[in-house]
Write a protein that holds these residues in place. Structure first.
Motif, PDB file in Angstrom:
ATOM      1  N   ASP A 282     -12.248  -2.518  13.298  1.00  0.00           N
ATOM      2  CA  ASP A 282     -11.102  -1.931  14.007  1.00  0.00           C
ATOM      3  C   ASP A 282     -10.802  -0.519  13.523  1.00  0.00           C
ATOM      4  O   ASP A 282      -9.681  -0.227  13.122  1.00  0.00           O
ATOM      5  CB  ASP A 282      -9.877  -2.824  13.814  1.00  0.00           C
ATOM      6  N   ARG A 283     -11.786   0.381  13.571  1.00  0.00           N
ATOM      7  CA  ARG A 283     -11.540   1.772  13.168  1.00  0.00           C
ATOM      8  C   ARG A 283     -11.063   2.580  14.361  1.00  0.00           C
ATOM      9  O   ARG A 283     -11.833   3.150  15.122  1.00  0.00           O
ATOM     10  CB  ARG A 283     -12.799   2.398  12.568  1.00  0.00           C
ATOM     11  N   LYS A 284      -9.736   2.600  14.552  1.00  0.00           N
ATOM     12  CA  LYS A 284      -9.110   3.337  15.653  1.00  0.00           C
ATOM     13  C   LYS A 284      -8.689   4.734  15.193  1.00  0.00           C
ATOM     14  O   LYS A 284      -8.587   5.013  13.996  1.00  0.00           O
ATOM     15  CB  LYS A 284      -7.883   2.579  16.152  1.00  0.00           C
ATOM     16  N   GLY A 285      -8.382   5.567  16.184  1.00  0.00           N
ATOM     17  CA  GLY A 285      -7.918   6.906  15.856  1.00  0.00           C
ATOM     18  C   GLY A 285      -6.620   6.906  15.091  1.00  0.00           C
ATOM     19  O   GLY A 285      -6.398   7.741  14.206  1.00  0.00           O
TER      20      GLY A 285
ATOM     21  N   GLN B  10       0.841  -1.203   0.000  1.00  0.00           N
ATOM     22  CA  GLN B  10       0.000   0.000   0.000  1.00  0.00           C
ATOM     23  C   GLN B  10       0.875   1.251   0.000  1.00  0.00           C
ATOM     24  O   GLN B  10       1.906   1.304   0.673  1.00  0.00           O
ATOM     25  CB  GLN B  10      -0.884  -0.007   1.250  1.00  0.00           C
ATOM     26  N   GLN B  11       0.442   2.235  -0.742  1.00  0.00           N
ATOM     27  CA  GLN B  11       1.164   3.507  -0.767  1.00  0.00           C
ATOM     28  C   GLN B  11       1.278   4.083   0.640  1.00  0.00           C
ATOM     29  O   GLN B  11       0.308   4.116   1.396  1.00  0.00           O
ATOM     30  CB  GLN B  11       0.447   4.510  -1.671  1.00  0.00           C
ATOM     31  N   TRP B  12       2.471   4.526   0.994  1.00  0.00           N
ATOM     32  CA  TRP B  12       2.699   5.161   2.288  1.00  0.00           C
ATOM     33  C   TRP B  12       2.157   6.584   2.244  1.00  0.00           C
ATOM     34  O   TRP B  12       2.466   7.366   1.327  1.00  0.00           O
ATOM     35  CB  TRP B  12       4.188   5.181   2.612  1.00  0.00           C
ATOM     36  N   ILE B  13       1.350   6.928   3.223  1.00  0.00           N
ATOM     37  CA  ILE B  13       0.805   8.277   3.338  1.00  0.00           C
ATOM     38  C   ILE B  13       1.474   8.959   4.522  1.00  0.00           C
ATOM     39  O   ILE B  13       1.364   8.490   5.657  1.00  0.00           O
ATOM     40  CB  ILE B  13      -0.725   8.268   3.531  1.00  0.00           C
ATOM     41  N   GLU B  14       2.148  10.053   4.252  1.00  0.00           N
ATOM     42  CA  GLU B  14       2.772  10.828   5.323  1.00  0.00           C
ATOM     43  C   GLU B  14       1.722  11.756   5.908  1.00  0.00           C
ATOM     44  O   GLU B  14       1.247  12.686   5.241  1.00  0.00           O
ATOM     45  CB  GLU B  14       3.946  11.639   4.775  1.00  0.00           C
ATOM     46  N   ALA B  15       1.313  11.492   7.136  1.00  0.00           N
ATOM     47  CA  ALA B  15       0.258  12.290   7.752  1.00  0.00           C
ATOM     48  C   ALA B  15       0.682  13.750   7.882  1.00  0.00           C
ATOM     49  O   ALA B  15       1.793  14.053   8.324  1.00  0.00           O
ATOM     50  CB  ALA B  15      -0.094  11.731   9.123  1.00  0.00           C
ATOM     51  N   ASP B  16      -0.196  14.644   7.480  1.00  0.00           N
ATOM     52  CA  ASP B  16       0.067  16.079   7.554  1.00  0.00           C
ATOM     53  C   ASP B  16      -0.448  16.592   8.897  1.00  0.00           C
ATOM     54  O   ASP B  16      -1.566  17.088   9.012  1.00  0.00           O
ATOM     55  CB  ASP B  16      -0.632  16.787   6.391  1.00  0.00           C
ATOM     56  N   GLU B  17       0.389  16.443   9.924  1.00  0.00           N
ATOM     57  CA  GLU B  17      -0.032  16.825  11.275  1.00  0.00           C
ATOM     58  C   GLU B  17      -0.201  18.327  11.431  1.00  0.00           C
ATOM     59  O   GLU B  17      -0.833  18.793  12.380  1.00  0.00           O
ATOM     60  CB  GLU B  17       0.993  16.310  12.298  1.00  0.00           C
ATOM     61  N   ALA B  18       0.354  19.106  10.491  1.00  0.00           N
ATOM     62  CA  ALA B  18       0.255  20.564  10.590  1.00  0.00           C
ATOM     63  C   ALA B  18      -1.023  21.098   9.955  1.00  0.00           C
ATOM     64  O   ALA B  18      -1.342  22.273  10.091  1.00  0.00           O
ATOM     65  CB  ALA B  18       1.468  21.222   9.923  1.00  0.00           C
ATOM     66  N   ALA B  19      -1.760  20.246   9.256  1.00  0.00           N
ATOM     67  CA  ALA B  19      -2.985  20.705   8.602  1.00  0.00           C
ATOM     68  C   ALA B  19      -4.001  21.166   9.645  1.00  0.00           C
ATOM     69  O   ALA B  19      -4.126  20.555  10.708  1.00  0.00           O
ATOM     70  CB  ALA B  19      -3.576  19.587   7.753  1.00  0.00           C
ATOM     71  N   PRO B  20      -4.735  22.232   9.366  1.00  0.00           N
ATOM     72  CA  PRO B  20      -5.725  22.731  10.338  1.00  0.00           C
ATOM     73  C   PRO B  20      -6.744  21.676  10.734  1.00  0.00           C
ATOM     74  O   PRO B  20      -7.257  21.695  11.849  1.00  0.00           O
ATOM     75  CB  PRO B  20      -6.388  23.895   9.589  1.00  0.00           C
ATOM     76  N   GLU B  21      -7.038  20.747   9.811  1.00  0.00           N
ATOM     77  CA  GLU B  21      -8.055  19.744  10.106  1.00  0.00           C
ATOM     78  C   GLU B  21      -7.460  18.467  10.664  1.00  0.00           C
ATOM     79  O   GLU B  21      -8.149  17.449  10.775  1.00  0.00           O
ATOM     80  CB  GLU B  21      -8.842  19.418   8.824  1.00  0.00           C
ATOM     81  N   ALA B  22      -6.158  18.493  11.025  1.00  0.00           N
ATOM     82  CA  ALA B  22      -5.498  17.263  11.472  1.00  0.00           C
ATOM     83  C   ALA B  22      -6.062  16.742  12.784  1.00  0.00           C
ATOM     84  O   ALA B  22      -5.985  15.557  13.070  1.00  0.00           O
ATOM     85  CB  ALA B  22      -3.990  17.501  11.607  1.00  0.00           C
ATOM     86  N   SER B  23      -6.602  17.621  13.631  1.00  0.00           N
ATOM     87  CA  SER B  23      -7.177  17.196  14.903  1.00  0.00           C
ATOM     88  C   SER B  23      -8.584  16.649  14.658  1.00  0.00           C
ATOM     89  O   SER B  23      -9.543  17.409  14.493  1.00  0.00           O
ATOM     90  CB  SER B  23      -7.223  18.368  15.884  1.00  0.00           C
ATOM     91  N   LEU B  24      -8.675  15.318  14.616  1.00  0.00           N
ATOM     92  CA  LEU B  24      -9.939  14.672  14.294  1.00  0.00           C
ATOM     93  C   LEU B  24     -10.625  14.084  15.513  1.00  0.00           C
ATOM     94  O   LEU B  24     -11.823  13.825  15.487  1.00  0.00           O
ATOM     95  CB  LEU B  24      -9.705  13.572  13.259  1.00  0.00           C
ATOM     96  N   LEU B  25      -9.858  13.845  16.590  1.00  0.00           N
ATOM     97  CA  LEU B  25     -10.385  13.257  17.814  1.00  0.00           C
ATOM     98  C   LEU B  25      -9.952  14.103  18.999  1.00  0.00           C
ATOM     99  O   LEU B  25      -8.896  14.731  18.978  1.00  0.00           O
ATOM    100  CB  LEU B  25      -9.868  11.832  17.995  1.00  0.00           C
ATOM    101  N   ALA B  26     -10.761  14.100  20.063  1.00  0.00           N
ATOM    102  CA  ALA B  26     -10.401  14.878  21.246  1.00  0.00           C
ATOM    103  C   ALA B  26     -11.134  14.326  22.458  1.00  0.00           C
ATOM    104  O   ALA B  26     -12.156  13.654  22.341  1.00  0.00           O
ATOM    105  CB  ALA B  26     -10.745  16.356  21.048  1.00  0.00           C
ATOM    106  N   LEU B  27     -10.590  14.611  23.631  1.00  0.00           N
ATOM    107  CA  LEU B  27     -11.248  14.346  24.905  1.00  0.00           C
ATOM    108  C   LEU B  27     -11.584  15.693  25.526  1.00  0.00           C
ATOM    109  O   LEU B  27     -10.711  16.554  25.664  1.00  0.00           O
ATOM    110  CB  LEU B  27     -10.326  13.550  25.835  1.00  0.00           C
ATOM    111  N   VAL B  28     -12.844  15.897  25.886  1.00  0.00           N
ATOM    112  CA  VAL B  28     -13.277  17.194  26.410  1.00  0.00           C
ATOM    113  C   VAL B  28     -13.995  17.004  27.734  1.00  0.00           C
ATOM    114  O   VAL B  28     -14.579  15.950  28.003  1.00  0.00           O
ATOM    115  CB  VAL B  28     -14.200  17.922  25.403  1.00  0.00           C
ATOM    116  N   GLU B  29     -13.951  17.997  28.567  1.00  0.00           N
ATOM    117  CA  GLU B  29     -14.674  17.976  29.831  1.00  0.00           C
ATOM    118  C   GLU B  29     -16.133  18.349  29.587  1.00  0.00           C
ATOM    119  O   GLU B  29     -16.461  19.038  28.631  1.00  0.00           O
ATOM    120  CB  GLU B  29     -14.031  18.947  30.823  1.00  0.00           C
TER     121      GLU B  29
END
Length: 273
Positions: free
Chosen positions: A167-170, A102-121
């Motif tokens: 198995d759809r993990k973060g 499979q083609q390797w995808i280098e995750a773009d952690e700097a992209a504004p939309e990179a934060s897809l999951l979060a823990l919130v109070e």
């Protein structure tokens, strides 16, 4: 929306299928053997992931030596939707025998939309987020697990329902260059029993989008007996599993809604990320 003819390979698929594989190292966090490689053909080189069948860990609920084929089947279904949610993936021989490449995808952690999951109070997801459920965060405290209310994630949730992703993990969500989003690690898919485990439950019970309904209608036709897509899938998964794919598509169309947890199977994978 244009889709790929399952009988025609893209340039990247040709490179992955025909190129010479050179192993660069092993990704040790993975439960099965996952090798980072370069693939080169006719002066073109790309990074890729090679998962040899010989390195697959046996699972009680899936046939031995079959996970690589399921990864390829997931790619074919993704391409059939036209959403391009799975990186190009082929089945081929490699240095350690047959496996998925499979083609390797280098995750773009700097992209504004990179934060897809979060823990919130608190008990509310907040604007732009969808609630999944509460999670323990240590010292007897809990926090609300949320995912982004992102149309790309919503498409992936539909694809996961079709392929019955267990198995759809973060960590399987990769924001790519140019605003793309990819899902990876699709070995535990296509079971005939309901195995859907995901972090993308935020739309559970909500109506499917018009786009998703259109895609599912088209996909139902492309899965007909004797079609190029069905013929290709039949080489990768069992007859019963292919029939179950058709049934899941038909059920999604009949319900018109995102599925909800069945209650007969853990709804969220562990570890979640």
């Amino acid at each position: 929306m244009e889709t790929q003819d399952p009988g025609q390979r893209t340039a990247m698929e040709e490179l992955l299928a025909r190129g010479e594989l050179t192993v660069r190292g092993r990704i040790r966090e993975a439960s099965n053997a996952v090798l980072l490689c370069d693939v080169a053909h006719e002066g073109v080189t790309a990074a890729c992931v090679y998962k040899p069948v010989a390195g697959e860990r046996p699972l009680w609920d899936f046939p031995d030596g079959n996970l690589a084929r399921r990864e390829v089947a997931a790619y074919l279904l993704s391409e059939a939707t036209g959403w391009g949610l799975v990186p190009p993936t082929v089945l081929r021989e490699g240095p350690y025998g047959e496996g998925m490449v499979q083609q390797w995808i280098e995750a773009d952690e700097a992209a504004p939309e990179a934060s897809l999951l979060a823990l919130v109070e608190g008990e509310e997801a907040g604007e732009g987020w969808k609630a999944v459920g509460f999670a323990e965060v240590g010292e007897g405290r809990t926090a609300l697990l949320v995912h982004a209310d992102d149309p790309r994630l919503r498409r992936l949730a539909v694809l996961d329902a079709v392929i019955n992703n267990g198995d759809r993990k973060g960590g399987h969500l990769l924001p790519g260059p140019g605003g793309g989003l990819y899902g990876i690690d699709h070995g535990v898919t296509f079971n005939t029993e309901d195995k859907l485990r995901t972090l993308l439950w935020g739309w559970a019970g909500e109506p499917l989008t018009d786009e998703a309904l259109d895609v599912l209608h088209r996909l139902g036709g492309e899965l007909a007996d004797g079609s190029p897509l069905a013929t290709r899938l039949a080489e990768l998964i069992t007859t019963a599993e292919l029939a179950a794919v058709r049934q899941r598509v038909a059920q999604l169309l009949a319900d018109g809604r995102h599925p909800a947890p069945s209650g007969s199977w853990p709804a969220i994978p562990w570890p979640p990320v």
